[in-house]
Design an enzyme around this catalytic site. Structure first.
Site, PDB file in Angstrom:
ATOM      1  N   GLU A  29       0.843  -1.206   0.000  1.00  0.00           N
ATOM      2  CA  GLU A  29       0.000   0.000   0.000  1.00  0.00           C
ATOM      3  C   GLU A  29       0.878   1.257   0.000  1.00  0.00           C
ATOM      4  OE1 GLU A  29      -2.717   0.068   3.278  1.00  0.00           O
ATOM      5  OE2 GLU A  29      -3.880   1.750   2.472  1.00  0.00           O
TER       6      GLU A  29
HETATM    7  N1  LIG Z   1     -14.363  13.254   2.473  1.00  0.00           N
HETATM    8  C1  LIG Z   1     -13.725  12.404   3.266  1.00  0.00           C
HETATM    9  C2  LIG Z   1     -13.550  11.062   2.858  1.00  0.00           C
HETATM   10  C3  LIG Z   1     -12.877  10.199   3.697  1.00  0.00           C
HETATM   11  N2  LIG Z   1     -12.398  10.632   4.889  1.00  0.00           N
HETATM   12  C4  LIG Z   1     -11.657   9.722   5.774  1.00  0.00           C
HETATM   13  O1  LIG Z   1     -10.546   9.188   5.095  1.00  0.00           O
HETATM   14  C5  LIG Z   1     -10.238   7.907   5.606  1.00  0.00           C
HETATM   15  C6  LIG Z   1     -10.132   6.952   4.448  1.00  0.00           C
HETATM   16  O2  LIG Z   1      -9.733   5.739   4.920  1.00  0.00           O
HETATM   17  P1  LIG Z   1      -9.875   4.383   4.079  1.00  0.00           P
HETATM   18  O3  LIG Z   1     -11.300   4.000   3.984  1.00  0.00           O
HETATM   19  O4  LIG Z   1      -9.137   4.544   2.821  1.00  0.00           O
HETATM   20  O5  LIG Z   1      -9.174   3.362   5.058  1.00  0.00           O
HETATM   21  P2  LIG Z   1      -7.840   2.488   4.967  1.00  0.00           P
HETATM   22  O6  LIG Z   1      -8.280   1.114   4.600  1.00  0.00           O
HETATM   23  O7  LIG Z   1      -6.954   3.117   3.940  1.00  0.00           O
HETATM   24  O8  LIG Z   1      -7.238   2.550   6.328  1.00  0.00           O
HETATM   25  C7  LIG Z   1     -11.364   7.549   6.581  1.00  0.00           C
HETATM   26  O9  LIG Z   1     -10.933   7.824   7.881  1.00  0.00           O
HETATM   27  C8  LIG Z   1     -12.465   8.510   6.192  1.00  0.00           C
HETATM   28  O10 LIG Z   1     -13.300   8.837   7.287  1.00  0.00           O
HETATM   29  C9  LIG Z   1     -12.552  11.949   5.270  1.00  0.00           C
HETATM   30  O11 LIG Z   1     -12.090  12.331   6.331  1.00  0.00           O
HETATM   31  N3  LIG Z   1     -13.248  12.815   4.452  1.00  0.00           N
HETATM   32 CA   LIG Z   2      -7.039   4.151   1.989  1.00  0.00          CA
END
Ligand SMILES: Nc1ccn([C@@H]2O[C@H](COP(=O)(O)OP(=O)(O)O)[C@@H](O)[C@H]2O)c(=O)n1
Ligand SMILES: [Ca+2]
Length: 528
Positions: A197
């Site tokens: 990643e």
């Molecule tokens: N408009 C957005 C979209 C996503 N996010 C955040 O960005 C992060 C994205 O994480 P992800 O779903 O890619 O998780 P991982 O699998 O990469 O850890 C999450 O904590 C969402 O809440 C945000 O703060 N604002």
């Molecule tokens: Ca991610």
């Protein structure tokens, strides 16, 4: 005077008056010679113009852009909080160039990430259908069968497979079944490692920034390569740091990846911290607070004053990051915000163990990290949070802290009135998330006020989202060659252009030489 050519007529008259009396030998024959030379001159001029026009026409026709044969690829980023479907395309004949793959569509899947469907795995696959239909519409029908589809799941699924490997496999099977229903070339669904990643994020942003380009133009041996940019990715369940260190101390081989891209070798440091994505980090902090306080009633400095939340114990302790902290049988934890940035930061610092380090230097939690070097692109939640706080271009770290301090101290009521359109879940966590980002970057990775300016918070680069997905596809489709493809030093257009230019020069030299040595009679001294 029969000659109506203006210049020549006048000059002849001048000569005639000077050579009085009239030389009768310059009679009919001589006049014929002059008009013959003139004809040759006109024919030569005509041929010259014709040659020039032909050369230019050939150059233009040859370099006319051919109708582009576009190829397509789909990558699904199955994150812990949500899934995004990315559609990329690139011109088929240029697929080994750098910077040619572009994002043509991104579709955010409705609902949570696929790891949240552990209780109803069939729904994981179904949730992808709307976005896959969008991809079907975006990609021309004739390309469907040749379009590869990849699904990479990240930290949410890593946690689920730690918790229950069988259920994680079932979720992956459900999404595979769903993706196989589409007319594309299905290439697999898998959980990618944290190291992948980080590395693919680094490849993506440097590819988009054009940093792999070996700039060679005139002389092939004069190749210079650009410095690469580090990558900082903050997700919900994990966070990654990846960069090319200046020193080659390699104390921890598992943190290094060696790439040979476009004829250059890159030794890249990467580490992924599972449970240090912002959503899991919050749970980790709260679970620790409950344990330390010996109570499920928490006063929390990382939420705005006046904010009150009831969090279910299932939600708090439901992940392998926090499971071991479960002490109480209570089914809810009550959180009351006090909005104090300094206290929040102190509280969060405990999450970064800096006391033990089995290497010459560490980031935190006994993880090796070389000295930070170069610029960094910080994306995903790093960008979302800093963008909300209007801090993406603030290069002064003390001002960043001031802004956060102010935001955290605002009452929850005020914040809600100021941002009525932002989802309460996101809005209530910005004080925590902003402070967490600062603490992770400063305490965790070791950024200071001196190199804070080297971090660029970004969402997109040249129209494509900054994410690991592009690097993943480039790697799996073998689109990044290990060696620089051998190509002529000049592009075809420059080659033809220069040939035209030099032909003109040569023709001019020949023409001037001809004029000089074999002066046509009409241009000889005394006539001209
Ligand atoms: N408009 C957005 C979209 C996503 N996010 C955040 O960005 C992060 C994205 O994480 P992800 O779903 O890619 O998780 P991982 O699998 O990469 O850890 C999450 O904590 C969402 O809440 C945000 O703060 N604002
Ligand atoms: Ca991610």
């Amino acid at each position: 005077m029969h000659n109506k050519g203006l210049g020549i007529t006048v000059l002849q008259e001048f000569k005639w008056t000077k050579k009085m009396p009239l030389d009768t030998s310059l009679g009919k024959g001589s006049k014929q010679k002059i008009s013959w030379s003139k004809k040759v001159l006109i024919i030569l001029g005509f041929l010259f113009v014709l040659g020039a026009v032909a050369l230019i026409t050939v150059a233009v026709v040859q370099n006319k852009p051919l109708p582009k044969n576009m190829k397509y690829g789909i990558v699904l980023d199955a994150g812990s909080s949500h899934t995004s479907v990315y559609v990329y395309n690139w011109p088929a004949e240029k697929e080994n160039d750098t910077g040619v793959v572009q994002q043509v569509e991104v579709c955010k899947v409705d609902g949570p990430g696929i790891s949240s469907y552990s209780k109803d795995v069939e729904k994981a696959g179904l949730s992808l259908q709307d976005c896959m239909n969008t991809a079907k519409q975006v990609i021309p029908k004739k390309e469907h069968r040749d379009t590869p589809v990849y699904l990479g799941a990240t930290a949410g699924m890593r946690l689920l497979s730690l918790d229950n490997n069988k259920i994680a496999d079932k979720v992956l099977l459900s999404v595979e079944k769903s993706l196989r229903l589409y007319p594309f070339d299905f290439q697999g669904c898998r959980i990618i490692t944290g190291q992948e990643e980080g590395a693919y994020g680094w490849i993506s942003i440097n590819y988009m920034l054009g940093n792999f380009k070996q700039s060679s133009s005139w002389m092939p041996f004069q190749q210079t390569s650009t410095e690469t940019s580090g990558a900082l990715d903050l997700g919900g369940a994990s966070t990654q740091i990846t960069f090319e260190p200046t020193d080659s101390i390699n104390e921890s081989p598992e943190n290094f990846m060696l790439f040979r891209l476009y004829g250059k070798t890159y030794n890249v440091y990467t580490h992924s911290f599972l449970c240090y994505g912002k959503d899991q980090a919050l749970r980790l902090r709260l679970a620790n607070d409950v344990k330390n306080a010996g109570s499920t009633n928490l006063q929390n400095p990382c939420f705005n004053p006046g904010y009150v939340k009831n969090m279910s114990a299932v939600d708090l302790y439901g992940s392998p990051c926090t499971a071991k902290y479960k002490l109480f049988s209570s089914s809810f934890i009550l959180i009351t915000g006090t909005g104090d940035y300094h206290q929040c930061q102190q509280n969060l610092q405990d999450m970064f163990n800096k006391t033990e380090c089995p290497y010459s230097r560490c980031s935190f939690n006994r993880i090796f990290q070389p000295e930070l070097s170069g610029n960094f692109g910080a994306f995903s939640a790093f960008y979302f949070v800093m963008n909300f706080l209007n801090l993406t271009s603030e290069k002064d770290l003390s001002k960043v802290k001031e802004t956060l301090k102010e935001f955290c101290s605002e009452s929850w009521q005020q914040v809600k009135e100021k941002f009525p359109d932002i989802k309460e879940k996101y809005l209530s966590e910005y004080c925590f998330s902003g402070t967490y980002i600062l603490t992770l970057l400063e305490m965790g990775y070791g950024f200071t006020s001196e190199n804070w300016g080297n971090i660029n918070f970004l969402r997109k680069i040249k129209g494509s989202d900054a994410a690991w997905t592009l690097g993943y596809m480039l790697n799996l489709t073998n689109m990044i060659p290990a060696e620089l493809p051998s190509s002529p030093p000049l592009s075809h257009a420059s080659y033809v252009g220069l040939m035209v230019l030099f032909s003109f020069l040569l023709a001019s030299v020949v023409f001037i030489g001809w004029l000089y040595f074999w002066k046509p009679r009409c241009l000889q001294k005394g006539i001209i």
